[in-house]
Motif scaffolding. Structure first.
Motif, PDB file in Angstrom:
ATOM      1  N   ARG A 184     -71.261  77.675 -39.483  1.00 34.62           N
ATOM      2  CA  ARG A 184     -71.145  76.285 -39.807  1.00 34.62           C
ATOM      3  C   ARG A 184     -71.757  74.911 -38.315  1.00 34.62           C
ATOM      4  O   ARG A 184     -71.017  75.528 -37.783  1.00 34.62           O
ATOM      5  N   LEU A 186     -72.497  71.530 -37.131  1.00 35.06           N
ATOM      6  CA  LEU A 186     -73.020  69.845 -37.474  1.00 35.06           C
ATOM      7  C   LEU A 186     -73.657  69.659 -35.459  1.00 35.06           C
ATOM      8  O   LEU A 186     -73.651  69.639 -34.610  1.00 35.06           O
ATOM      9  N   ARG A 207     -73.719  76.108 -43.375  1.00 28.36           N
ATOM     10  CA  ARG A 207     -74.013  74.570 -43.811  1.00 28.36           C
ATOM     11  C   ARG A 207     -73.977  74.121 -42.621  1.00 28.36           C
ATOM     12  O   ARG A 207     -73.861  74.922 -41.302  1.00 28.36           O
ATOM     13  N   VAL A 209     -74.611  70.269 -41.455  1.00 24.88           N
ATOM     14  CA  VAL A 209     -74.156  69.063 -41.424  1.00 24.88           C
ATOM     15  C   VAL A 209     -74.550  67.683 -39.614  1.00 24.88           C
ATOM     16  O   VAL A 209     -75.299  68.209 -38.958  1.00 24.88           O
ATOM     17  N   SER A 211     -74.109  64.093 -37.776  1.00 23.06           N
ATOM     18  CA  SER A 211     -73.744  63.296 -37.509  1.00 23.06           C
ATOM     19  C   SER A 211     -74.051  62.430 -37.089  1.00 23.06           C
ATOM     20  O   SER A 211     -75.022  61.978 -35.995  1.00 23.06           O
ATOM     21  N   LEU A 285     -81.501  66.545 -47.160  1.00 24.35           N
ATOM     22  CA  LEU A 285     -81.094  65.273 -47.962  1.00 24.35           C
ATOM     23  C   LEU A 285     -80.853  65.371 -49.026  1.00 24.35           C
ATOM     24  O   LEU A 285     -79.962  65.262 -49.784  1.00 24.35           O
ATOM     25  N   VAL A 290     -78.554  69.550 -46.117  1.00 26.12           N
ATOM     26  CA  VAL A 290     -77.656  68.567 -45.213  1.00 26.12           C
ATOM     27  C   VAL A 290     -77.247  67.544 -45.789  1.00 26.12           C
ATOM     28  O   VAL A 290     -77.584  67.388 -46.608  1.00 26.12           O
ATOM     29  N   VAL A 291     -76.175  68.163 -45.325  1.00 32.44           N
ATOM     30  CA  VAL A 291     -75.047  66.655 -45.493  1.00 32.44           C
ATOM     31  C   VAL A 291     -75.059  65.420 -44.198  1.00 32.44           C
ATOM     32  O   VAL A 291     -74.806  65.871 -42.809  1.00 32.44           O
ATOM     33  N   ALA A 292     -75.232  64.826 -44.142  1.00 34.01           N
ATOM     34  CA  ALA A 292     -74.691  63.054 -43.163  1.00 34.01           C
ATOM     35  C   ALA A 292     -73.865  62.234 -43.264  1.00 34.01           C
ATOM     36  O   ALA A 292     -72.982  62.621 -44.408  1.00 34.01           O
ATOM     37  N   ARG A 293     -73.131  62.855 -42.125  1.00 29.50           N
ATOM     38  CA  ARG A 293     -71.464  62.107 -42.121  1.00 29.50           C
ATOM     39  C   ARG A 293     -71.634  61.092 -41.002  1.00 29.50           C
ATOM     40  O   ARG A 293     -72.650  61.308 -39.809  1.00 29.50           O
ATOM     41  N   GLU A 312     -64.189  68.978 -41.754  1.00 23.82           N
ATOM     42  CA  GLU A 312     -64.164  70.522 -42.324  1.00 23.82           C
ATOM     43  C   GLU A 312     -64.600  71.338 -40.833  1.00 23.82           C
ATOM     44  O   GLU A 312     -65.129  70.616 -39.797  1.00 23.82           O
TER      45      GLU A 312
END
Length: 464
Positions: A184, A186, A207, A209, A211, A285, A290-293, A312
């Motif tokens: 996972r 980031l 996973r 992500v 940032s 995205l 990919v997830v944006a934070r 998370e």
């Protein structure tokens, strides 16, 4: 008062002490060609065993990774008189760039003049001259030193708030998406490298992500089927505010509302920060790969809490947070580690005979700027040898002149943008200055045909 020069360091009568060029990456090669074309004696030092600088993925400490490509297109990125091969893609891979650099070095007879395996330990002022000391203890005295060691070797690594117990790495240490398998991940940072690496993680990590502490303008690599810097370049004759008034609405149409993808809206206008030239991050995205934070608020063991309240667990935090523009061989003479104090981003104001190429932060491809800087400095050094009025005028300007190179833009106040210049304004200013001084900013040698891509590849493999 200047320190006395020891007798052994004093140049013999009728002999000018040579110029020392440190680094054989793109900037160092541009400088070496410009000096050689004017018949200026120089010594070229490179700590690695090959030409290429950071574009050699085997060079210890390079920030390069396997998926790295140029973010400016090949047609606007090469050196003057030496185009990139026609068969290269719009955005060449790192190994193709390396092959191009080595072909350039060979074509102009630069390679055989480089002293490989010569790591510089320190550059020190010695009266009116400069002493260069190598790690093996060897010292030489030169009239001029041009530092071309590059700006992406010394990572900026901010503290991660809280008590994170997982793996923390800077992007400098990243090489392959295989490193993310089953993890996972980031990625922290919205620069071009951070976006590239997040896309790698999308394909290999459990996973992925990213940032981002703020919103950015994303420029697609292609617009209307053409590289975006070619399309954008057609409007570069316009004042930047007017060009922005045309392009900013176009980008909104091309990329849509960033908040739909979890991104923040840009808190600045186009061109006020370094552009993010990336098409694939938006693609990933949009597909949920990919997830944006937003920015990290706090960490506790493997848990990361973001500014929007979401949290998370991650196995790896990769910091794509940029680099300090350190010049460790001569930091005391260059000042600020983030933005060396240099006239026109290439000439020391306080220390005559000390120069640097490769430390300019701007919004375009860099090679053509390195090229112009190299020819400017070569013309100045040549003029100094002859005692010309133009050289005396440039010497005055480097101490007193403070041109506005923003083209009417108000650049962001972040450390990266301290000393940032607009490429179009920079080129216009150098062109005007060169005409005033009578110094051409392109080489005098006839153009050399572009290297054959297959032969360039074989050449690179043979050297490896």
């Amino acid at each position: 008062m200047s320190d006395p020069i020891p007798p052994s360091a004093t140049p013999s009568r009728g002999h000018e002490p040579s110029v020392c060029v440190i680094g054989a990456g793109p900037a160092g090669l541009a400088v070496a060609r410009a000096l050689s074309e004017r018949g200026i004696e120089y010594v070229h030092l490179e700590r690695h065993s090959h030409v290429g600088g950071l574009w050699d993925i085997e060079n210890p400490g390079t920030p390069l990774y396997e998926s790295a490509h140029f973010i400016s297109s090949r047609t606007v990125s090469g050196f003057s008189g030496f185009a990139m091969p026609e068969d290269y893609p719009d955005y060449p891979r790192h190994d193709q760039i390396l092959a191009y650099l080595r072909a350039f070095s060979d074509a102009y007879g630069l390679t055989e003049r480089i002293r490989f395996g010569s790591a510089v330990e320190a550059v020190e002022r010695l009266g009116d001259f400069w002493q260069v000391r190598l790690e093996d203890g060897t010292t030489n005295v030169h009239s001029h030193v041009i530092v071309c060691t590059g700006s992406q070797w010394h990572p900026f690594t901010p503290d991660v708030p809280g008590s994170y117990t997982g793996e923390i790495r800077h992007s400098l240490e990243y090489r392959s998406p295989r490193e993310f398998e089953g993890k996972r991940v980031l990625v922290v940072g919205g620069g071009n490298s951070g976006c590239d690496i997040a896309c790698d993680a999308a394909r290999s990590a459990k996973r992925a992500v990213i940032s981002l502490r703020r919103g950015y303008w994303f420029i697609p690599k292609h617009v209307f089927g053409l590289p975006s810097d070619i399309v954008g370049g057609k409007g570069s004759f316009l004042p930047k505010p007017l060009e922005r008034a045309i392009l900013q609405p176009m980008l909104r149409l091309l990329t849509g509302d960033p908040t739909r993808l979890g991104l923040q809206k840009p808190d600045h206008r186009l061109f006020e920060t370094h552009p993010v030239v990336n098409s694939m991050l938006l693609h990933h995205l949009q597909h949920g790969d990919v997830v944006a934070r937003p920015d990290i608020r706090h960490t506790d063991e493997l848990t990361v809490e973001f500014a929007d309240g979401t949290a998370e667990e991650f196995d790896v935090i990769l910091l794509a947070t940029g680099y300090r523009h350190r010049v460790p061989v001569a930091q005391e003479y260059f000042g600020d580690e983030q933005h060396p104090e240099l006239y026109l981003n290439c000439s020391s104001r306080e220390h005559p005979g000390l120069f640097a190429v490769g430390f300019i932060e701007t919004n375009s491809g860099a090679y053509h700027l390195f090229d112009r800087q190299a020819h400017l400095l070569a013309a100045f050094i040549d003029g100094q040898r002859s005692g010309t009025a133009s050289a005396r005028e440039f010497d005055r300007l480097r101490r007193e002149d403070d041109p506005d190179l923003s083209d009417g833009l108000r650049f962001d106040s972040s450390p990266r943008h301290r000393g940032y210049v607009d490429a179009d304004a920079y080129v216009r200013h150098l062109t005007k200055l060169s005409r005033r001084l009578g110094w051409p900013l392109e080489g005098t040698a006839p153009p050399v045909p572009a290297p054959d891509p297959e032969r360039a590849r074989e050449h690179t493999e043979a050297r490896a």
